[in-house]
Write an enzyme that holds these catalytic residues in place. Structure first.
Site, PDB file in Angstrom:
ATOM      1  N   ASP A 168      -3.010   4.734  -2.474  1.00 56.50           N
ATOM      2  CA  ASP A 168      -4.049   5.365  -1.669  1.00 56.50           C
ATOM      3  C   ASP A 168      -4.413   6.748  -2.221  1.00 56.50           C
ATOM      4  O   ASP A 168      -3.517   7.567  -2.485  1.00 56.50           O
ATOM      5  CB  ASP A 168      -3.492   5.506  -0.248  1.00 56.50           C
ATOM      6  CG  ASP A 168      -4.541   5.845   0.782  1.00 56.50           C
ATOM      7  OD1 ASP A 168      -5.388   4.993   1.070  1.00 56.50           O
ATOM      8  OD2 ASP A 168      -4.504   6.981   1.299  1.00 56.50           O
TER       9      ASP A 168
ATOM     10  N   HIS B  21     -11.293  -2.673   3.049  1.00 54.67           N
ATOM     11  CA  HIS B  21     -11.268  -2.364   4.487  1.00 54.67           C
ATOM     12  C   HIS B  21     -12.046  -1.101   4.843  1.00 54.67           C
ATOM     13  O   HIS B  21     -12.129  -0.749   6.022  1.00 54.67           O
ATOM     14  CB  HIS B  21      -9.813  -2.220   4.935  1.00 54.67           C
ATOM     15  CG  HIS B  21      -9.144  -1.057   4.258  1.00 54.67           C
ATOM     16  ND1 HIS B  21      -8.867  -1.049   2.910  1.00 54.67           N
ATOM     17  CD2 HIS B  21      -8.753   0.143   4.718  1.00 54.67           C
ATOM     18  CE1 HIS B  21      -8.313   0.100   2.582  1.00 54.67           C
ATOM     19  NE2 HIS B  21      -8.231   0.849   3.660  1.00 54.67           N
ATOM     20  N   ASP B  22     -12.566  -0.384   3.840  1.00 56.20           N
ATOM     21  CA  ASP B  22     -13.341   0.834   4.100  1.00 56.20           C
ATOM     22  C   ASP B  22     -14.838   0.607   3.893  1.00 56.20           C
ATOM     23  O   ASP B  22     -15.635   1.521   4.124  1.00 56.20           O
ATOM     24  CB  ASP B  22     -12.913   1.957   3.134  1.00 56.20           C
ATOM     25  CG  ASP B  22     -11.482   2.410   3.344  1.00 56.20           C
ATOM     26  OD1 ASP B  22     -11.011   2.350   4.496  1.00 56.20           O
ATOM     27  OD2 ASP B  22     -10.838   2.827   2.363  1.00 56.20           O
TER      28      ASP B  22
ATOM     29  N   GLU C 120      -6.343   4.205  -6.080  1.00 57.71           N
ATOM     30  CA  GLU C 120      -7.651   4.437  -5.455  1.00 57.71           C
ATOM     31  C   GLU C 120      -8.135   5.819  -5.898  1.00 57.71           C
ATOM     32  O   GLU C 120      -7.519   6.828  -5.571  1.00 57.71           O
ATOM     33  CB  GLU C 120      -7.529   4.384  -3.932  1.00 57.71           C
ATOM     34  CG  GLU C 120      -8.883   4.470  -3.246  1.00 57.71           C
ATOM     35  CD  GLU C 120      -8.814   4.909  -1.790  1.00 57.71           C
ATOM     36  OE1 GLU C 120      -9.759   4.633  -1.051  1.00 57.71           O
ATOM     37  OE2 GLU C 120      -7.814   5.545  -1.388  1.00 57.71           O
TER      38      GLU C 120
ATOM     39  N   ASP D 201       0.861  -1.174   0.000  1.00 56.78           N
ATOM     40  CA  ASP D 201       0.000   0.000   0.000  1.00 56.78           C
ATOM     41  C   ASP D 201       0.902   1.229   0.000  1.00 56.78           C
ATOM     42  O   ASP D 201       1.806   1.346   0.827  1.00 56.78           O
ATOM     43  CB  ASP D 201      -0.873  -0.015   1.266  1.00 56.78           C
ATOM     44  CG  ASP D 201      -2.263   0.522   1.011  1.00 56.78           C
ATOM     45  OD1 ASP D 201      -2.362   1.617   0.406  1.00 56.78           O
ATOM     46  OD2 ASP D 201      -3.243  -0.124   1.414  1.00 56.78           O
TER      47      ASP D 201
HETATM   48  C1  NOJ Z   1      -8.183   5.470   1.732  1.00 60.79           C
HETATM   49  C2  NOJ Z   1      -7.904   4.306   2.619  1.00 60.79           C
HETATM   50  O1  NOJ Z   1      -8.403   3.147   2.029  1.00 60.79           O
HETATM   51  C3  NOJ Z   1      -8.531   4.628   3.950  1.00 60.79           C
HETATM   52  O2  NOJ Z   1      -8.549   3.517   4.817  1.00 60.79           O
HETATM   53  C4  NOJ Z   1      -7.795   5.792   4.537  1.00 60.79           C
HETATM   54  O3  NOJ Z   1      -8.433   6.194   5.724  1.00 60.79           O
HETATM   55  C5  NOJ Z   1      -7.771   6.984   3.576  1.00 60.79           C
HETATM   56  N1  NOJ Z   1      -7.492   6.600   2.222  1.00 60.79           N
HETATM   57  C6  NOJ Z   1      -6.710   7.970   3.995  1.00 60.79           C
HETATM   58  O4  NOJ Z   1      -5.440   7.419   3.818  1.00 60.79           O
END
Ligand code: NOJ
Length: 541
Positions: free
Chosen positions: A197, A313-314, A239, A96
């Site tokens: 990210d 994970h989000d 992302e 990551d």
């Molecule tokens: C996206 C990540 O997937 C998330 O978990 C994180 O809180 C934010 N970006 C900030 O890094």
């Protein structure tokens, strides 16, 4: 063909995967001990959520040292061993890369905040106050202003996430070079690539309140490619929450030398009221949902590449959010697996998805770990929302849903730890666990396994054209994939009701390829679909 084009990627959220030393936090030796499991599942790569040193304000997405491993997770020797042992099993490690921001405890920021003339000052985005307040009204994703005042030098710094996650200033060439050096350090270790990210934010112009898709974004990515990825057989996935298909082609067109693919979230955001936040939820319009998934399949079919996912994970667990996690948990988990894994692109499995793990239900904010949910709860409680409304939406969409410990077996703490887990194990672990799933041929796990093998052995799954059928049907998702004279039909009843399907597909039908109801034949002209039934068959002329 690139290796990642017929690959399936498995996301490991290390805090919750496998603890090896009884401290209640998953770690790298724990991941190593489960590599044989991942090999048996059949995945090609692991996207490893951050394991770097971090004060854990945002569970590792606030990095204080990109070239050190957090002691909770182990050591750099453990990390090297993970890369090697995974490689021995044909699995690559995708790290990551969190470089939109660092932790405020990163040495760069510690220096930067010391004085206006410090050599790292310009590594971050500092502005003078305006009328005694923040430079503008930009808001942080985790609540409040995106600007934090620092008494020491009487300026504000920008943080698009928490105030412990100051944004890096990508306009500064030294920032970019330092990031590239760090990436090369990891690439030289033999990793399989990076998940990047919130990469669409690095070109931000905060004075103009532009965050995503800034004018220099693609220049930076091309420069990054040239300095790090060029000539290496690795994959990258960005992302990008606000991406359009046009922009996705800019990122993923191989001719442009940027990224392999991006995560787009349009299908995920269809449950949000327009122009509001992820917490302002509405019913998903099923027909629109099919339209959006189809649009991405069609738009990226030639000069680009899709990533395919329901979970990370989000996000809440797919079976709870879109399926039925009680009566039809097994059927609906398999249905979503079939729908996704028969599409064109690179599929991602989030840990536990392959055994149908479910959302977590809480009653009090004290049970929540995640900064995003906690900040939202406190902010909205002050604005007049009720406790019940807020707990409800956290149960539906909160990030802890995905982060409960992996359920390995029916022993104490689901085999995740011998200690006290950092987030409680779900009470349903006695029934839902790897041990119960792995050896049973009709389990969710074995459907995933079968789908991964289908991709490996059928170029149609990797390359075939996609065509949506029955676009207006209110509960059936049907599409075709065709490649070199071969056609497969995928039909799924995304509802808990029996569906009498009549279609104008008059082809004769060949073998059933996958079915979540053990069907041996299927007639698309006229059929009865059981609740959450999904089936894949070959269509003949
Ligand atoms: C996206 C990540 O997937 C998330 O978990 C994180 O809180 C934010 N970006 C900030 O890094």
């Amino acid at each position: 063909m690139k290796w990642w084009q017929n690959a399936v990627i498995y996301q490991v959220y290390p805090r919750s995967f496998q603890d090896s030393n009884g401290d209640g936090i998953g770690d790298i030796p724990g991941i190593i001990s489960r590599l044989d499991y991942l090999k048996y599942l059949g995945v090609d790569a692991i996207w490893l959520s951050p394991v770097y040193d971090s004060p854990n304000d945002d569970n590792g997405y606030d990095i204080s040292d990109y070239q050190a491993i957090h002691p909770d997770f182990g050591t750099m020797e453990d990390m090297d061993r993970l890369i090697d042992e995974a490689a021995e099993r044909g699995i690559r490690i995708v790290m990551d890369l969190v470089v939109n921001h660092t932790s405020d405890e990163h040495q760069w920021f510690v220096e930067s905040r010391k004085s206006k003339t410090n050599e790292y000052r310009d590594f971050y985005i500092w502005r003078d106050p305006v009328d005694g307040g923040p430079p503008n009204d930009m808001e942080a994703a985790f609540g409040g202003s995106a600007w934090e005042y620092d008494e020491e030098t009487e300026q504000y710094y920008l943080h698009l996430f928490s105030k412990k996650q100051p944004d890096l200033n990508w306009e500064n060439e030294n920032v970019r070079q330092s990031v590239y050096d760090m990436m090369n350090y990891w690439l030289d270790k033999g990793i399989g690539g990076f998940r990047m990210d919130v990469i669409d934010l690095i070109g931000k112009l905060p004075d103009e309140k532009i965050t995503s898709n800034g004018p220099k974004l693609h220049d930076y990515l091309q420069e990054l490619h040239e300095a790090t990825l060029k000539g290496r057989d690795v994959m990258t996935v960005g992302e990008t929450w606000g991406v359009t298909p046009e922009a996705a082609k800019l990122y993923s067109d191989p001719e442009r030398h940027e990224l392999s693919m991006v995560f787009q979230f349009e299908h995920i955001q269809l449950d949000e009221k327009s122009n509001q936040s992820k917490w302002d939820i509405k019913e998903i319009d099923f027909v629109e949902w099919k339209e959006v998934l189809t649009k991405w399949q069609i738009e990226l079919k030639d000069n680009g590449w899709n990533s395919l996912f329901w979970n990370n994970h989000d996000l809440p667990r797919v079976v709870s959010r879109y399926g039925n996690d009680s009566e039809y948990r097994v059927e609906s988990a398999k249905l979503f697996a079939i729908l996704l894994h028969l599409m064109k692109g690179t599929p991602y499995i989030f840990q536990g998805e392959e055994i149908g793990m479910t959302n977590r239900t809480i009653e009090s904010i004290d049970e929540v770990d995640d900064i995003e949910s906690i900040n939202m709860y406190n902010e909205r409680l002050d604005e007049g929302y009720t406790h019940e409304e807020l707990i409800h939406v956290i149960n539906v969409k909160g990030r802890d849903n995905a982060r409960t410990p992996m359920q390995w077996d029916d022993s104490d703490q689901a085999g995740f730890t011998t200690g006290t887990p950092w987030l409680p194990v779900q009470p349903n672990y006695k029934e839902i666990n790897v041990e119960a799933s792995r050896d049973s041929s009709d389990s969710i796990f074995n459907t995933y396994r079968q789908l991964i093998q289908l991709r490996k052995h059928n170029p149609l799954v990797v390359w075939g054209d996609y065509e949506l059928l029955l676009p207006d049907h209110p509960s059936v998702y049907a599409y075709k994939r065709s490649y070199k004279g071969k056609t497969w039909l995928i039909v799924a009843n995304v509802s808990g009701k029996v569906e009498h399907l009549v279609s104008n597909i008059t082809n004769s039908v060949g073998d059933v390829i996958v079915s979540n109801y053990d069907k041996e034949s299927f007639d698309p002209k006229q059929s009865v679909l059981q609740p959450y039934e999904a089936i894949v068959v070959e269509l003949l002329d």
